[in-house]
Design an enzyme around this catalytic site. Structure first.
Site, PDB file in Angstrom:
ATOM      1  N   TYR A 152      -1.362  -3.826  -7.148  1.00  0.00           N
ATOM      2  CA  TYR A 152      -1.052  -4.615  -5.963  1.00  0.00           C
ATOM      3  C   TYR A 152      -2.128  -4.543  -4.879  1.00  0.00           C
ATOM      4  CZ  TYR A 152       1.121  -6.723  -1.967  1.00  0.00           C
ATOM      5  OH  TYR A 152       1.369  -7.543  -0.906  1.00  0.00           O
ATOM      6  N   ASP A 176      -9.025  -9.973   8.937  1.00  0.00           N
ATOM      7  CA  ASP A 176      -8.532  -8.622   8.616  1.00  0.00           C
ATOM      8  C   ASP A 176      -9.553  -7.514   8.875  1.00  0.00           C
ATOM      9  OD1 ASP A 176      -6.232  -7.138   7.579  1.00  0.00           O
ATOM     10  OD2 ASP A 176      -7.455  -6.667   5.830  1.00  0.00           O
ATOM     11  N   SER A 226      -1.124  -3.559  10.363  1.00  0.00           N
ATOM     12  CA  SER A 226      -0.778  -4.450   9.262  1.00  0.00           C
ATOM     13  C   SER A 226       0.466  -5.268   9.588  1.00  0.00           C
ATOM     14  CB  SER A 226      -0.539  -3.619   8.004  1.00  0.00           C
ATOM     15  OG  SER A 226      -1.704  -2.870   7.724  1.00  0.00           O
ATOM     16  N   CYS A 232       0.939  -7.489  11.862  1.00  0.00           N
ATOM     17  CA  CYS A 232       1.226  -7.601  13.302  1.00  0.00           C
ATOM     18  C   CYS A 232       0.490  -8.765  13.952  1.00  0.00           C
ATOM     19  CB  CYS A 232       0.891  -6.300  14.014  1.00  0.00           C
ATOM     20  SG  CYS A 232       2.041  -4.981  13.611  1.00  0.00           S
ATOM     21  N   ARG A 254       0.833  -1.190   0.000  1.00  0.00           N
ATOM     22  CA  ARG A 254       0.000   0.000   0.000  1.00  0.00           C
ATOM     23  C   ARG A 254       0.874   1.249   0.000  1.00  0.00           C
ATOM     24  NH1 ARG A 254      -1.815   0.797   4.391  1.00  0.00           N
ATOM     25  NH2 ARG A 254      -1.139  -1.055   5.517  1.00  0.00           N
ATOM     26  N   HIS A 299     -10.387  -2.639  11.446  1.00  0.00           N
ATOM     27  CA  HIS A 299      -9.275  -3.474  10.960  1.00  0.00           C
ATOM     28  C   HIS A 299      -9.041  -4.589  11.983  1.00  0.00           C
ATOM     29  CE1 HIS A 299      -4.809  -3.437   9.388  1.00  0.00           C
ATOM     30  NE2 HIS A 299      -5.528  -4.339   8.763  1.00  0.00           N
ATOM     31  N   ARG A 323       2.333 -12.172  -0.567  1.00  0.00           N
ATOM     32  CA  ARG A 323       1.063 -12.604   0.038  1.00  0.00           C
ATOM     33  C   ARG A 323       0.433 -13.759  -0.713  1.00  0.00           C
ATOM     34  NH1 ARG A 323      -1.501  -8.818   4.131  1.00  0.00           N
ATOM     35  NH2 ARG A 323       0.166  -7.332   4.508  1.00  0.00           N
ATOM     36  N   LYS A 372      -9.489  -2.594   1.604  1.00  0.00           N
ATOM     37  CA  LYS A 372      -9.217  -1.433   2.449  1.00  0.00           C
ATOM     38  C   LYS A 372     -10.031  -0.209   2.026  1.00  0.00           C
ATOM     39  CE  LYS A 372      -6.091  -3.842   4.515  1.00  0.00           C
ATOM     40  NZ  LYS A 372      -6.148  -4.284   5.894  1.00  0.00           N
TER      41      LYS A 372
HETATM   42  P1  GTP Z   1      -2.279  -7.678   7.501  1.00  0.00           P
HETATM   43  O1  GTP Z   1      -2.790  -8.733   6.586  1.00  0.00           O
HETATM   44  O2  GTP Z   1      -1.153  -6.879   6.903  1.00  0.00           O
HETATM   45  O3  GTP Z   1      -3.332  -6.764   8.033  1.00  0.00           O
HETATM   46  O4  GTP Z   1      -1.517  -8.399   8.718  1.00  0.00           O
HETATM   47  P2  GTP Z   1      -1.876  -9.383   9.917  1.00  0.00           P
HETATM   48  O5  GTP Z   1      -2.128  -8.568  11.132  1.00  0.00           O
HETATM   49  O6  GTP Z   1      -2.902 -10.385   9.522  1.00  0.00           O
HETATM   50  O7  GTP Z   1      -0.471 -10.091  10.165  1.00  0.00           O
HETATM   51  P3  GTP Z   1      -0.025 -11.620  10.185  1.00  0.00           P
HETATM   52  O8  GTP Z   1      -0.853 -12.473  11.086  1.00  0.00           O
HETATM   53  O9  GTP Z   1       0.101 -12.066   8.788  1.00  0.00           O
HETATM   54  O10 GTP Z   1       1.424 -11.522  10.868  1.00  0.00           O
HETATM   55  C1  GTP Z   1       2.493 -10.969  10.231  1.00  0.00           C
HETATM   56  C2  GTP Z   1       3.793 -11.229  10.934  1.00  0.00           C
HETATM   57  O11 GTP Z   1       3.679 -11.254  12.355  1.00  0.00           O
HETATM   58  C3  GTP Z   1       4.419 -12.552  10.535  1.00  0.00           C
HETATM   59  O12 GTP Z   1       5.763 -12.329  10.239  1.00  0.00           O
HETATM   60  C4  GTP Z   1       4.252 -13.407  11.752  1.00  0.00           C
HETATM   61  O13 GTP Z   1       5.249 -14.379  11.821  1.00  0.00           O
HETATM   62  C5  GTP Z   1       4.324 -12.405  12.897  1.00  0.00           C
HETATM   63  N1  GTP Z   1       3.576 -12.870  14.081  1.00  0.00           N
HETATM   64  C6  GTP Z   1       2.259 -13.183  14.132  1.00  0.00           C
HETATM   65  N2  GTP Z   1       1.891 -13.602  15.368  1.00  0.00           N
HETATM   66  C7  GTP Z   1       3.008 -13.539  16.134  1.00  0.00           C
HETATM   67  C8  GTP Z   1       3.273 -13.829  17.504  1.00  0.00           C
HETATM   68  O14 GTP Z   1       2.408 -14.239  18.281  1.00  0.00           O
HETATM   69  N3  GTP Z   1       4.557 -13.633  17.933  1.00  0.00           N
HETATM   70  C9  GTP Z   1       5.538 -13.176  17.099  1.00  0.00           C
HETATM   71  N4  GTP Z   1       6.756 -13.000  17.597  1.00  0.00           N
HETATM   72  N5  GTP Z   1       5.320 -12.900  15.793  1.00  0.00           N
HETATM   73  C10 GTP Z   1       4.073 -13.070  15.313  1.00  0.00           C
HETATM   74  C1  SPV Z   2      -2.748  -4.532   5.239  1.00  0.00           C
HETATM   75  O1  SPV Z   2      -1.782  -3.899   4.790  1.00  0.00           O
HETATM   76  O2  SPV Z   2      -3.274  -4.255   6.346  1.00  0.00           O
HETATM   77  C2  SPV Z   2      -3.293  -5.669   4.467  1.00  0.00           C
HETATM   78  C3  SPV Z   2      -2.772  -5.919   3.121  1.00  0.00           C
HETATM   79  O3  SPV Z   2      -4.173  -6.362   4.966  1.00  0.00           O
HETATM   80  S1  SPV Z   2      -3.435  -4.883   1.884  1.00  0.00           S
HETATM   81  O4  SPV Z   2      -4.676  -5.479   1.414  1.00  0.00           O
HETATM   82  O5  SPV Z   2      -2.463  -4.800   0.793  1.00  0.00           O
HETATM   83  O6  SPV Z   2      -3.702  -3.581   2.433  1.00  0.00           O
HETATM   84 MN    MN Z   3      -4.820  -5.594   6.998  1.00  0.00          MN
END
Ligand code: GTP
Ligand code: SPV
Ligand code: MN
Length: 600
Positions: free
Chosen positions: A200, A280, A251, A253, A71, A229, A377, A209
């Site tokens: 993308y 999400d 994002s 996290c 983004r 979110h 992704r 979003k």
């Molecule tokens: P968006 O799709 O961008 O909104 O992200 P999301 O919040 O769904 O993030 P996602 O669950 O894909 O996590 C992204 C990163 O956080 C990855 O690199 C994971 O390995 C890391 N991660 C997730 N949960 C944990 C956790 O409990 N501990 C640690 N140390 N890392 C974590």
């Molecule tokens: C985020 O960035 O929080 C996502 C991926 O979930 S995107 O759809 O590219 O914004």
């Molecule tokens: Mn997101």
């Protein structure tokens, strides 16, 4: 030929055709045959690469331009008539000025190309919470992704009906994928989104979003509901009862990971199970019984690939085994499968890295280069997920017991704490800050304020948004979910994570649920309620999480928190109020109270 009698849709599509001048117009009905033909065409032109159809049936690969991998927040605009309505967290331009600027860029942009007209529903078709969008685009990649991420096709028009004007008008063209001409623009007052020069994810899958957060948050403010979110998960307890929780993390996290967690052995043995409703986005509205109900407006997962493996997130990995689109990961050329950092310890020797170069993956990664882009992704259908909730398609949504905020904080923020009440919980949401990730362009690892994990997604003035949270709390009263904050990312002096995270986060959910049911006491601190010693179950991880480590995890350091509160006052005053954000007085009162607590 148009798929609807609705004159509002047809008029708008005609206008978009007149503007962009495509060679051909294809209405997407969502049929298997049509999608199969589009896939074949995309493979033939090289836009998509077919992966191993035995190991990964129905899976495709796509690579975006290296300048187009995330983004672009600095090129994202909220265009409202009044600047103050966009507020201090958004880029703003007058709508007429923005239309005047973009119209020439769209003029004839689809010459020689096909325009795809995509009707889609955000939310289960027929749900009172669902909403319809129509996206026109010149990208097959967008069509194929929207098929996974939304309820796409004719049924969406049936849901809209023949006369309604209540649909979001989404115009996308990849144009020349020129980063200098890239704009992601929301016109909340017109129910419209214009996106150009990107191909993308969040920039172009306009239901996600742009609609389900930026436009929907604005609609929610006006209509008395919330677009957030947030992941949505259900925890089934040994007695069979399911408790639903939402969680907002910025994002990349951990939303996808938490939403799909597999409980530790001890919990499994006792009969606990976790179900995913969403990973999400949550749309939430008060139900007839007075409680807050949430639906996931999406139909799939656009998840971060790196770090996903059988141990960290088995359910996400399993979701990607069929009918999935992989974007910007690496290809293993030996068997046309995919690879990314953190999948396993064996980068393929015969690899194609995300930018398209053939490399020896072992040497390449040994030299410190990444085979997959950090924001690569997968787009996977929700029905693939082994732990998808039986309530996933429930038009009424699921009743929410707890709301969690969180972010990446190496220090200061404890593993978990509970707010004193909804108003304090709203304050905690407003105070979310997190180290930046690769999900948006710009520096990674920099601490920034990201209120409610919505900084890039609030479609109006953040002060009004916080007021809306308070108003929702007042409306929900006794039925309001309890609000918590978590931090999986606290580090020790050597920079190692103190908490094992992932499946072990179940231990924190367990405490949260017990708090919601008044089954466990807590210690009152200056910043909120903290678990009493021994109340976070560490059975099975006693070696890793010793009592000393648990003390560190739950520590509320007075000096650090005094600084934190001072920074919040600066943020409220200098970043928000001084730039036209009307901060509710109640939030300042919370700030005063915590400051006083800390001074005691
Ligand atoms: P968006 O799709 O961008 O909104 O992200 P999301 O919040 O769904 O993030 P996602 O669950 O894909 O996590 C992204 C990163 O956080 C990855 O690199 C994971 O390995 C890391 N991660 C997730 N949960 C944990 C956790 O409990 N501990 C640690 N140390 N890392 C974590
Ligand atoms: C985020 O960035 O929080 C996502 C991926 O979930 S995107 O759809 O590219 O914004
Ligand atoms: Mn997101």
């Amino acid at each position: 030929m148009s798929l609807t009698q609705n004159p509002n849709v047809n008029k708008w599509v005609d206008e978009m055709i007149a503007l962009t001048k495509p060679e051909k117009v294809v209405w997407i009905d969502g049929s298997e045959e049509q999608l199969a033909a589009l896939k074949a065409e995309a493979i033939a032109t090289g836009e998509m690469i077919e992966l191993n159809q035995e190991k990964l049936p129905g899976c495709l690969y796509h690579r975006t331009q290296p300048n187009d991998v995330a983004r672009v927040e600095d090129r994202t605009f909220i265009c409202t008539k009044k600047k103050e309505d966009a507020g201090p967290t958004n880029n703003w331009m007058d709508p007429q000025e923005m239309y005047a600027k973009l119209t020439p860029m769209y003029d004839g942009v689809m010459k020689g190309r096909t325009m795809y007209v995509i009707p889609y529903s955000m939310g289960p078709i027929g749900s009172p919470l669902a909403k319809v969008g129509v996206e026109v685009t010149d990208s097959i990649y967008v069509v194929l992704n929207m098929d996974i991420m939304t309820r796409m096709g004719k049924a969406a028009f049936e849901n809209l009906g023949d006369t309604s004007d209540d649909f979001v008008r989404c115009l996308h063209s990849k144009a020349d994928v020129d980063p200098e001409g890239r704009y992601i623009v929301q016109f909340p007052e017109d129910n419209a989104i214009w996106s150009i020069n990107s191909a993308y994810g969040g920039n172009v899958l306009l239901g996600k979003k742009c609609f389900a957060l930026r436009i929907a948050s604005y609609q929610g403010k006006n209509e008395g509901w919330m677009a957030e979110h947030m992941l949505i998960l259900g925890v089934k307890k040994p007695n069979g009862e399911v408790k639903y929780i939402t969680a907002a993390f910025p994002s990349a996290c951990g939303k996808t990971n938490l939403a799909m967690l597999i409980p530790p052995e001890g919990y499994k043995k006792d009969g606990y199970e976790v179900f995913t409703v969403g990973d999400d986005i949550a749309w939430m509205k008060q139900g007839e019984d007075g409680r807050l109900y949430a639906i996931n407006p999406e139909n799939g997962f656009f998840g971060v690939a790196p770090g996903t493996n059988a141990k960290s997130n088995y359910n996400a990995l399993a979701s990607t085994m069929k009918n999935t689109i992989f974007t910007n990961v690496a290809i293993n050329n030996d068997d046309m499968t995919v690879w990314w950092e953190g999948l396993d310890k064996n980068p393929p020797e015969n690899a194609t890295e995300w930018k398209g170069a053939k490399v020896n993956g072992k040497e390449f990664t040994a030299s410190g280069e990444k085979l997959a882009h950090p924001n690569s992704r997968f787009t996977a259908p929700a029905i693939n997920c082994p732990c998808i909730s039986p309530e996933f398609n429930n038009p009424a949504g699921v009743p929410i017991s707890a709301i969690i905020f969180g972010g990446r904080r190496a220090s200061t923020t404890p593993l978990v704490y509970q707010s004193f009440d909804w108003t304090h919980g709203t304050y905690i949401g407003s105070a979310v800050s997190s180290e930046t990730t690769a999900a948006a362009t710009g520096a990674v690892g920099v601490l920034r304020h990201d209120p409610m994990a919505m900084k890039p997604f609030i479609g109006y003035n953040v002060g009004d948004y916080w007021q809306h949270w308070l108003d929702m709390g007042a409306k929900l009263g006794e039925n309001a979910p309890k609000i918590f904050n978590v931090n999986w990312f606290k580090k020790d002096e050597d920079g190692n994570f103190l908490w094992p995270g992932f499946g072990d986060n179940m231990r924190v959910l367990d405490w949260i649920i017990k708090r919601c049911e008044d089954e466990v006491d807590a210690d009152e601190t200056a910043i909120g309620y903290i678990p009493k010693k021994g109340d976070i179950n560490v059975e099975g991880i006693e070696d890793e999480v010793t009592p000393e480590i648990m003390d560190k995890l739950l520590d509320v350091d007075k000096d650090l928190w005094t600084k934190e509160i001072a920074e919040m006052r600066r943020y409220y005053n200098d970043d928000i109020a001084a730039n036209g954000g009307k901060i509710p007085a109640e939030l300042y009162e919370v700030l005063d109270k915590i400051e006083a607590n800390l001074a005691k």
